[in-house]
Design a protein around this motif. Structure first.
Motif, PDB file in Angstrom:
ATOM      1  N   ASP A   1       1.022  -1.123  -0.019  1.00  9.90           N
ATOM      2  CA  ASP A   1       0.205   0.296  -0.307  1.00  9.90           C
ATOM      3  C   ASP A   1       0.920   1.246  -0.041  1.00  9.90           C
ATOM      4  O   ASP A   1       1.954   0.776  -0.079  1.00  9.90           O
ATOM      5  CB  ASP A   1      -1.169   0.056   1.087  1.00  9.90           C
TER       6      ASP A   1
ATOM      7  N   TYR B   1       0.867   5.803   1.147  1.00 13.71           N
ATOM      8  CA  TYR B   1       0.477   6.365   2.458  1.00 13.71           C
ATOM      9  C   TYR B   1       1.077   8.108   2.313  1.00 13.71           C
ATOM     10  O   TYR B   1       1.907   8.254   2.341  1.00 13.71           O
ATOM     11  CB  TYR B   1       0.521   5.815   3.664  1.00 13.71           C
TER      12      TYR B   1
ATOM     13  N   GLU C   1       5.798   3.458   0.795  1.00 13.20           N
ATOM     14  CA  GLU C   1       5.176   3.234   0.737  1.00 13.20           C
ATOM     15  C   GLU C   1       5.801   1.611   0.529  1.00 13.20           C
ATOM     16  O   GLU C   1       6.352   1.550   1.766  1.00 13.20           O
ATOM     17  CB  GLU C   1       5.981   2.451  -0.859  1.00 13.20           C
ATOM     18  N   ARG C   2       4.886   0.884   1.585  1.00 10.85           N
ATOM     19  CA  ARG C   2       5.184  -0.449   2.224  1.00 10.85           C
ATOM     20  C   ARG C   2       5.450  -1.658   1.504  1.00 10.85           C
ATOM     21  O   ARG C   2       4.443  -2.555   0.207  1.00 10.85           O
ATOM     22  CB  ARG C   2       4.010  -0.390   3.219  1.00 10.85           C
TER      23      ARG C   2
ATOM     24  N   HIS D   1       4.584   5.286  12.183  1.00 13.62           N
ATOM     25  CA  HIS D   1       2.925   5.215  12.150  1.00 13.62           C
ATOM     26  C   HIS D   1       3.022   3.184  11.590  1.00 13.62           C
ATOM     27  O   HIS D   1       3.525   2.251  11.160  1.00 13.62           O
ATOM     28  CB  HIS D   1       3.636   5.686  10.275  1.00 13.62           C
TER      29      HIS D   1
ATOM     30  N   TRP E   1       1.081   1.037  10.155  1.00 14.33           N
ATOM     31  CA  TRP E   1       1.561   0.224   9.083  1.00 14.33           C
ATOM     32  C   TRP E   1       2.517  -0.045   8.347  1.00 14.33           C
ATOM     33  O   TRP E   1       2.558  -0.736   7.716  1.00 14.33           O
ATOM     34  CB  TRP E   1       0.543   0.992   7.576  1.00 14.33           C
TER      35      TRP E   1
END
Length: 651
Positions: free
Chosen positions: A500, A502, A524-525, A543, A545
């Motif tokens: 994902d 963010y 980005e993850r 954060h 996530w």
């Protein structure tokens, strides 16, 4: 090396011209640009040309050792033309027509306007196309024109029909079923509204580029048929970024740039280098002229127009020359008594006497003259390339996801990190196979067209080291989301995909093999990585996530490697990342400069040398590692001492 200014002799009585030219000569100028806004003096009445005054100005300048760049005057149609034929004026997006008294306010697609341009350009070329003191020609001025008139909109529909072939294909490319945007007839197409479909917006600006290119091509053809082969043709591009400059260089011998400190009182060294290198890369000649730059201040900033500090003009001029500029011309020599730009910086004041920075400009002129042979017979040498494409900047600019994600600033941040490592880089619109780069940085190849992907893959597999950034391969070439997560068709080379992305309200810590740092604005993850992937940095707490997830990964692939930096890291971490990739590629920077000092390597017939520039208000010292000659002063030393805004040419 050419050095000079924009000169508007039509603003002043003839008896003043010689004094202006004397002052130009005395400060080392050898070139003037003239005629770009003088259509009303060249053709004061429909069909009656008055060019003797222009010939006198060119001849008088030549008598002072000053050559001329002559401009086509299409940026400013005269009142007799716009009043008799108001249909040549552009129509704004709100439907209001432009009015006389501006510039670049015409319809580039108007056949009638093109006819008038051909007529005046033919007269100019027939009169001056063989003149020994005319070096070349500038087409128009700072292309940015767009018009929303009915004829232009009809041309847009024709352009879309040629590009997409059918309405079904267009509707599919733009996902036009969203909000019932589907078109059932070509006549329904329109210019982008306030919140347009991303595909429509990109298509409209690509069309506007093509229409402007067509307008320019007609002027180029008119000149080519009449001028001497030795006279070149260029156009002066500007920081306006709504047209694709790469689509506007066909037929030009080289591209020129108007360099202004847009974001502050001073030139940012990364911004200036990026701009010069970007324009230099647009034509095969790899030439670039700085057709305009500010002598002190501008007058068009919204809040304040501060003047550059003593020494900054010299630092900027040498920085542009080091990066390949073959000419630096100031805008302008002297302000007209009236007109819209009375407060803009000039070389001489409104009374015709030099302003305080005249002595600094004279110093630049003397230094350029003394080292002309060295500069003319050498070129920048860059082991690194940065890919910076207009379509990527345009797409991200209009969908930032975070208000601070400026795509141009993102590219500049990576270029600045290259500079902090003691290196410099080419800026390229696309990756070709003709340049011997071993490291390529692609901060945001956002629109994944197949030719670009193929070139990037071939570069890595063939032994190159590629660094990609966040938002890579997020969309296709029509500005539509790919049915694949980032980095899309490069995921197999990266050995991972993003889970994902963010927008970051606050910076997030980074840590790992590259040391500590932070990521801000966008991240980005990265999901599960393949076994051969090395994680060089992970996100820390801050954060939910992202915490603990990979942020920067590296994977050897083929004979080369791909490194994916899935965030916008701080400058020092960017530098350390570039240093590590450079070492893998065998690029060792022998000298890491102090903050604010840049180094550009040049190589030519007489060997190699380096240009050091201190872009700060504080003195700086640089250890060279060996005794070397500084060519401006003629001294030798192993320790370089740079005063504020100072320049040294070493080697």
């Amino acid at each position: 090396m050419r050095f000079g200014c924009a000169w508007y002799p039509e603003h002043w009585p003839r008896q003043r011209w010689a004094e202006d030219l004397r002052l130009m000569r005395d400060c080392g100028m050898n070139t003037v640009r003239i005629g770009e806004f003088a259509w009303s003096r060249m053709e004061p009445v429909d069909g009656r040309f008055a060019l003797d005054w222009l010939g006198e100005a060119i001849d008088l300048a030549a008598s002072f050792g000053i050559d001329s760049v002559l401009c086509t005057p299409s940026a400013t149609p005269p009142a007799w033309l716009t009043s008799a034929h108001p249909e040549v004026l552009a129509v704004r997006a709100d439907g209001r027509p432009e009015v006389h008294g501006m510039r670049c306010h015409y319809r580039p697609g108007s056949p009638l306007y093109r006819w008038f341009c051909k007529r005046i350009n033919s007269a100019l070329a027939e009169r001056f196309g063989q003149h020994p003191a005319v070096l070349g020609w500038q087409i128009d001025n700072e292309h940015w024109q767009r018009s929303h008139d009915p004829d232009t909109l009809a041309r847009f529909a024709e352009w879309c029909r040629a590009r997409y072939g059918s309405l079904d294909a267009l509707n599919d490319a733009w996902s036009a079923s969203y909000w019932s945007q589907e078109y059932s007839d070509w006549s329904q197409l329109h210019a982008p509204p306030g919140s347009p479909n991303p595909g429509l917006r990109l298509a409209w600006h690509r069309f506007s580029t093509a229409l402007t290119a067509e307008f320019q091509a007609g002027q180029v053809q008119t000149l080519r048929e009449r001028i001497a082969q030795r006279q070149w043709i260029t156009h002066n591009f500007h920081p306006h970024d709504d047209l694709d400059r790469a689509g506007l260089v066909d037929g030009l011998d080289f591209a020129s740039w108007d360099a202004y400190a847009v974001d502050g009182p001073s030139f940012d060294p990364a911004q200036l280098a990026v701009e010069v290198e970007r324009i230099r890369s647009l034509t095969p000649s790899r030439k670039v002229w700085i057709m305009e730059t500010q002598p002190g201040s501008v007058n068009w900033k919204g809040t304040s127009n501060p003047t550059m500090q003593p020494g900054e003009l010299r630092a900027a001029a040498w920085h542009m020359a080091a990066h390949g500029a073959e000419a630096v011309l100031y805008w302008q020599w002297r302000s007209a008594p009236g007109g819209q730009e009375q407060y803009h910086g000039t070389v001489v004041a409104q009374d015709g006497h030099p302003r305080p920075h005249y002595t600094e400009i004279a110093r630049i002129g003397e230094e350029f003259k003394r080292l002309t042979t060295l500069l003319d017979q050498s070129a920048p040498v860059h082991p690194v390339a940065v890919i910076d494409r207009w379509a990527d900047r345009f797409a991200i600019k209009h969908q930032r996801h975070h208000h601070q994600f400026d795509p141009a600033a993102h590219v500049r941040s990576w270029y600045a990190a290259v500079q902090r490592q003691g290196l410099s880089a080419d800026l390229v619109e696309r990756l070709g196979d003709q340049r011997p780069w071993s490291v390529v940085i692609a901060p945001q190849v956002h629109l994944a067209d197949q030719p670009t992907i193929d070139r990037l893959r071939a570069f890595v597999i063939g032994g190159g080291h590629l660094l990609i950034g966040p938002r890579s391969c997020f969309k296709d070439d029509e500005n539509a989301l790919l049915a694949q997560r980032q980095p899309g068709p490069l995921s197999d080379l990266a050995g991972a995909q993003a889970d994902d992305f963010y927008a970051l309200e606050t910076p997030v810590p980074l840590g790992g093999e590259l040391g500590e740092g932070t990521a801000s604005i966008f991240a980005e993850r990265i999901g599960q990585v393949e076994r051969e992937v090395a994680v060089w940095a992970r996100y820390g707490q801050g954060h939910g996530w992202l915490a603990g997830q990979p942020a920067i990964i590296h994977r050897p692939t083929g004979k080369g490697s791909l490194t994916w930096c899935a965030c916008w890291p701080d400058q020092e971490l960017q530098r350390r990342l570039i240093a590590r990739i450079s070492r893998l590629a065998g690029i060792e920077s022998s000298l890491i400069p102090p903050d604010g000092v840049t180094i550009v390597h040049r190589r030519g017939e007489s060997g190699s040398f380096r240009v050091f520039i201190n872009h700060t208000a504080q003195p700086q010292q640089v250890e060279l590692g060996a005794v070397a000659t500084e060519r401006l002063s003629g001294t030798t030393a192993s320790n370089l001492v740079l005063a504020p805004w100072d320049v040294a040419v070493v080697g």
